[in-house]
Design an enzyme around this catalytic site. Structure first.
Site, mmCIF file in Angstrom:
data_model
loop_
_atom_site.group_PDB
_atom_site.id
_atom_site.type_symbol
_atom_site.label_atom_id
_atom_site.label_comp_id
_atom_site.label_asym_id
_atom_site.label_seq_id
_atom_site.Cartn_x
_atom_site.Cartn_y
_atom_site.Cartn_z
ATOM 1 N N ASN A 103 0.824 -1.214 0.000
ATOM 2 C CA ASN A 103 0.000 0.000 0.000
ATOM 3 C C ASN A 103 0.855 1.258 0.000
ATOM 4 O OD1 ASN A 103 -1.988 -1.857 0.171
ATOM 5 N ND2 ASN A 103 -2.521 -1.451 2.296
ATOM 6 N N ASP A 105 -0.650 4.161 0.995
ATOM 7 C CA ASP A 105 -1.483 5.143 1.692
ATOM 8 C C ASP A 105 -0.920 5.641 3.020
ATOM 9 O OD1 ASP A 105 -2.107 3.027 3.507
ATOM 10 O OD2 ASP A 105 -3.904 2.475 2.376
ATOM 11 N N HIS A 120 5.639 -0.484 -2.980
ATOM 12 C CA HIS A 120 5.184 0.268 -4.159
ATOM 13 C C HIS A 120 5.226 1.780 -3.967
ATOM 14 C CE1 HIS A 120 2.829 -3.596 -5.463
ATOM 15 N NE2 HIS A 120 4.119 -3.661 -5.742
ATOM 16 N N CYS A 128 11.196 14.163 -8.756
ATOM 17 C CA CYS A 128 11.487 15.076 -9.856
ATOM 18 C C CYS A 128 11.947 14.261 -11.062
ATOM 19 C CB CYS A 128 12.567 16.068 -9.419
ATOM 20 S SG CYS A 128 13.120 17.117 -10.774
ATOM 21 N N CYS A 152 13.950 22.954 -9.569
ATOM 22 C CA CYS A 152 14.367 23.087 -10.984
ATOM 23 C C CYS A 152 13.197 23.330 -11.941
ATOM 24 C CB CYS A 152 15.171 21.854 -11.416
ATOM 25 S SG CYS A 152 14.148 20.416 -11.705
ATOM 26 N N GLY A 189 -5.354 -9.082 3.004
ATOM 27 C CA GLY A 189 -6.016 -8.114 2.118
ATOM 28 C C GLY A 189 -5.319 -7.876 0.794
ATOM 29 N N SER A 191 -4.963 -9.525 -3.300
ATOM 30 C CA SER A 191 -5.428 -10.517 -4.280
ATOM 31 C C SER A 191 -4.298 -11.461 -4.671
ATOM 32 C CB SER A 191 -5.969 -9.817 -5.526
ATOM 33 O OG SER A 191 -4.952 -9.015 -6.100
ATOM 34 N N PRO A 216 -11.549 -11.965 2.859
ATOM 35 C CA PRO A 216 -12.919 -12.483 2.744
ATOM 36 C C PRO A 216 -13.128 -13.337 1.497
ATOM 37 C CG PRO A 216 -12.883 -10.075 2.471
ATOM 38 C CD PRO A 216 -11.486 -10.496 2.773
ATOM 39 N N ALA A 233 -10.145 -7.953 7.566
ATOM 40 C CA ALA A 233 -8.961 -7.738 8.397
ATOM 41 C C ALA A 233 -9.309 -6.987 9.678
ATOM 42 C CB ALA A 233 -7.918 -6.953 7.600
HETATM 43 C C1 BJW Z 1 -10.057 -7.525 2.095
HETATM 44 C C2 BJW Z 1 -10.974 -6.672 2.640
HETATM 45 C C3 BJW Z 1 -10.965 -6.569 4.017
HETATM 46 C C4 BJW Z 1 -11.269 -6.577 0.561
HETATM 47 N N1 BJW Z 1 -10.087 -7.264 4.729
HETATM 48 N N2 BJW Z 1 -9.193 -8.216 2.808
HETATM 49 C C5 BJW Z 1 5.239 -12.655 -12.666
HETATM 50 C C6 BJW Z 1 4.125 -13.226 -13.249
HETATM 51 C C7 BJW Z 1 3.221 -12.446 -13.981
HETATM 52 C C8 BJW Z 1 3.415 -11.079 -14.164
HETATM 53 C C9 BJW Z 1 4.526 -10.518 -13.591
HETATM 54 C C10 BJW Z 1 5.421 -11.301 -12.860
HETATM 55 N N3 BJW Z 1 6.389 -10.476 -12.402
HETATM 56 C C11 BJW Z 1 6.128 -9.204 -12.807
HETATM 57 C C12 BJW Z 1 5.004 -9.212 -13.554
HETATM 58 C C13 BJW Z 1 4.346 -8.008 -14.198
HETATM 59 C C14 BJW Z 1 3.538 -7.178 -13.218
HETATM 60 C C15 BJW Z 1 2.456 -8.058 -12.618
HETATM 61 O O1 BJW Z 1 2.558 -8.556 -11.520
HETATM 62 N N4 BJW Z 1 1.368 -8.229 -13.347
HETATM 63 C C16 BJW Z 1 0.270 -9.076 -12.876
HETATM 64 C C17 BJW Z 1 -0.940 -8.214 -12.640
HETATM 65 C C18 BJW Z 1 0.014 -10.134 -13.890
HETATM 66 N N5 BJW Z 1 4.394 -6.616 -12.181
HETATM 67 C C19 BJW Z 1 5.058 -5.472 -12.370
HETATM 68 O O2 BJW Z 1 4.980 -4.840 -13.401
HETATM 69 C C20 BJW Z 1 5.955 -4.999 -11.246
HETATM 70 N N6 BJW Z 1 7.223 -4.679 -11.766
HETATM 71 C C21 BJW Z 1 8.089 -5.617 -12.115
HETATM 72 O O3 BJW Z 1 7.947 -6.779 -11.890
HETATM 73 O O4 BJW Z 1 9.202 -5.107 -12.736
HETATM 74 C C22 BJW Z 1 10.156 -5.998 -13.312
HETATM 75 C C23 BJW Z 1 11.241 -5.142 -13.909
HETATM 76 C C24 BJW Z 1 12.564 -5.438 -13.631
HETATM 77 C C25 BJW Z 1 13.566 -4.653 -14.197
HETATM 78 C C26 BJW Z 1 13.240 -3.585 -15.026
HETATM 79 C C27 BJW Z 1 11.924 -3.284 -15.285
HETATM 80 C C28 BJW Z 1 10.904 -4.070 -14.724
HETATM 81 C C29 BJW Z 1 5.432 -3.696 -10.646
HETATM 82 C C30 BJW Z 1 4.112 -3.853 -9.980
HETATM 83 C C31 BJW Z 1 3.624 -2.478 -9.478
HETATM 84 C C32 BJW Z 1 2.211 -2.537 -8.968
HETATM 85 N N7 BJW Z 1 1.732 -1.202 -8.827
HETATM 86 C C33 BJW Z 1 0.405 -0.981 -8.273
HETATM 87 C C34 BJW Z 1 0.117 0.546 -8.308
HETATM 88 C C35 BJW Z 1 0.934 1.236 -7.189
HETATM 89 C C36 BJW Z 1 0.730 2.697 -7.197
HETATM 90 C C37 BJW Z 1 -0.701 3.095 -6.897
HETATM 91 O O5 BJW Z 1 -1.314 2.634 -5.922
HETATM 92 O O6 BJW Z 1 -1.216 3.899 -7.656
HETATM 93 O O7 BJW Z 1 0.330 -1.493 -6.939
HETATM 94 S S1 BJW Z 1 -0.864 -1.887 -9.142
HETATM 95 C C38 BJW Z 1 -1.821 -2.276 -7.698
HETATM 96 O O8 BJW Z 1 -1.802 -3.697 -7.450
HETATM 97 C C39 BJW Z 1 -1.060 -1.626 -6.527
HETATM 98 C C40 BJW Z 1 -1.206 -2.668 -5.460
HETATM 99 O O9 BJW Z 1 -0.207 -2.499 -4.466
HETATM 100 C C41 BJW Z 1 -1.087 -3.949 -6.226
HETATM 101 C C42 BJW Z 1 -1.684 -5.146 -5.515
HETATM 102 O O10 BJW Z 1 -3.058 -5.004 -5.353
HETATM 103 P P1 BJW Z 1 -3.736 -5.504 -4.009
HETATM 104 O O11 BJW Z 1 -3.255 -4.665 -2.892
HETATM 105 O O12 BJW Z 1 -3.573 -6.963 -3.872
HETATM 106 O O13 BJW Z 1 -5.259 -5.083 -4.257
HETATM 107 P P2 BJW Z 1 -6.438 -5.905 -4.998
HETATM 108 O O14 BJW Z 1 -7.516 -4.949 -5.260
HETATM 109 O O15 BJW Z 1 -5.929 -6.673 -6.127
HETATM 110 O O16 BJW Z 1 -6.902 -6.953 -3.872
HETATM 111 C C43 BJW Z 1 -7.563 -6.540 -2.691
HETATM 112 C C44 BJW Z 1 -7.841 -7.775 -1.862
HETATM 113 O O17 BJW Z 1 -8.354 -7.366 -0.619
HETATM 114 C C45 BJW Z 1 -8.873 -8.711 -2.494
HETATM 115 O O18 BJW Z 1 -8.380 -10.049 -2.474
HETATM 116 C C46 BJW Z 1 -10.077 -8.594 -1.554
HETATM 117 O O19 BJW Z 1 -10.814 -9.803 -1.426
HETATM 118 C C47 BJW Z 1 -9.421 -8.221 -0.260
HETATM 119 N N8 BJW Z 1 -10.244 -7.474 0.666
HETATM 120 N N9 BJW Z 1 -11.727 -6.117 1.574
HETATM 121 C C48 BJW Z 1 -9.214 -8.091 4.037
HETATM 122 N N10 BJW Z 1 -11.864 -5.759 4.618
#
Ligand code: BJW
Length: 250
Positions: A103, A105, A120, A128, A152, A189, A191, A216, A233
């Protein structure tokens, strides 16, 4: 979730000194911050590739900044919930404790967590584009979009990691080190779809740790987790904490 589902985890905690937690956006859902995927997820209204990629920013920095400015507003008004607070309490409950979050946040810190690993980045920080310097700015809304570097004049970008961008090497190494050095990892929390974050529980398990998922809904991790707590959570973690404290008292 039935309360006695916590009993095997309590038994495990008796024998465990090194605990790690990996969190995702679900932990902040009960604070009113939308998750990314799912029914009310941020990606439902906005296509990820339009907003959270370096290409999107290059194409239309104003649009991307508008999205971040909107999210900064939501996050700025949000308060940490009991899930964040329980995790903050755990750093003084277990003799070795690490918090790794996807996160941006900052709610873990506001709940009292010290030095979480932010995989992240952080939405309150900006970088910059010319000098790479990182500054913190909590103005909501931002006075002008896109914001400019005060020294700058170059354009600033959010200090976060977008799809296709590499995570900071030291941050990532630190996270994998903590994952390999724990006996028990709570995965809360998330995916478990986005890598490399989603590989951390697998690395922990490979090094011998037990994995407890708190969510959940099912995820790709659910099948391989040792324990799955199907619940929110903000309810599940405090319940577990109360049971830990009761057990210590008895
Ligand atoms: C509850 C709840 C409650 C609800 N209590 N739970 C291997 C395999 C396949 C692909 C890749 C791989 N390795 C890399 C990749 C590519 C890509 C990737 O993973 N793609 C997949 C989607 C297929 N990864 C990347 O591009 C990463 N970079 C990288 O690997 O670089 C390599 C490199 C090397 C050298 C040079 C160049 C490159 C970077 C990933 C960056 C992710 N960025 C984001 C945005 C951050 C900024 C922003 O916030 O604006 O990060 S995307 C977004 O997803 C954000 C989150 O941190 C991240 C994860 O999401 P999260 O937190 O899991 O949220 P949700 O919505 O998916 O899930 C919420 C969950 O909560 C659900 O399960 C609900 O059920 C649950 N929930 N209420 C508990 N009350």
């Amino acid at each position: 979730m039935v309360e006695n589902e916590l009993d095997p985890i309590l038994a495990l905690l008796d024998r465990t000194t090194r605990v790690a937690v990996l969190t995702g956006s679900g932990i902040s859902a009960e604070s009113g911050i939308p998750t990314f995927r799912g029914e009310h997820g941020l990606w439902k209204q906005f296509r990820a590739e339009e907003l959270a990629t370096p290409e999107a920013f290059e194409r239309d920095p104003g649009l991307v900044w508008e999205w971040y400015d909107w999210r900064r507003g939501i996050i700025g008004r949000a308060e940490p919930n009991d899930g964040h607070r329980t995790i903050a309490a755990w750093q003084d409950t277990f003799s070795s404790f690490s918090l790794i979050t996807q996160n941006i946040d900052g709610l873990h810190q506001r709940a009292g967590s010290r030095g979480p690993i932010e995989l992240h980045g952080n939405i309150w920080k900006m970088r910059c584009l010319r000098e790479g310097t990182v500054t913190e700015c909590r103005d909501v809304p931002l006075p002008s979009l896109p914001p400019r570097c005060p020294t700058c004049g170059a354009m600033l970008r959010p200090h976060v990691v977008w799809f296709g961008e590499a995570l900071d090497q030291d941050v990532l190494e630190g996270a994998f080190h903590r994952a390999a050095a724990c006996d028990l990892m709570f995965v809360v929390g998330t995916s478990a779809l986005v890598h490399p974050a989603a590989s951390l529980p697998l690395a922990a398990a490979q090094a011998g740790a037990k994995i407890v998922e708190v969510n959940p809904d099912p995820t790709p991790l659910s099948r391989s987790a040792d324990f799955v707590l199907r619940g929110k959570a903000g309810q599940t973690l405090p319940l577990l904490q109360r049971k830990i404290i009761d057990k210590w008292k008895s």
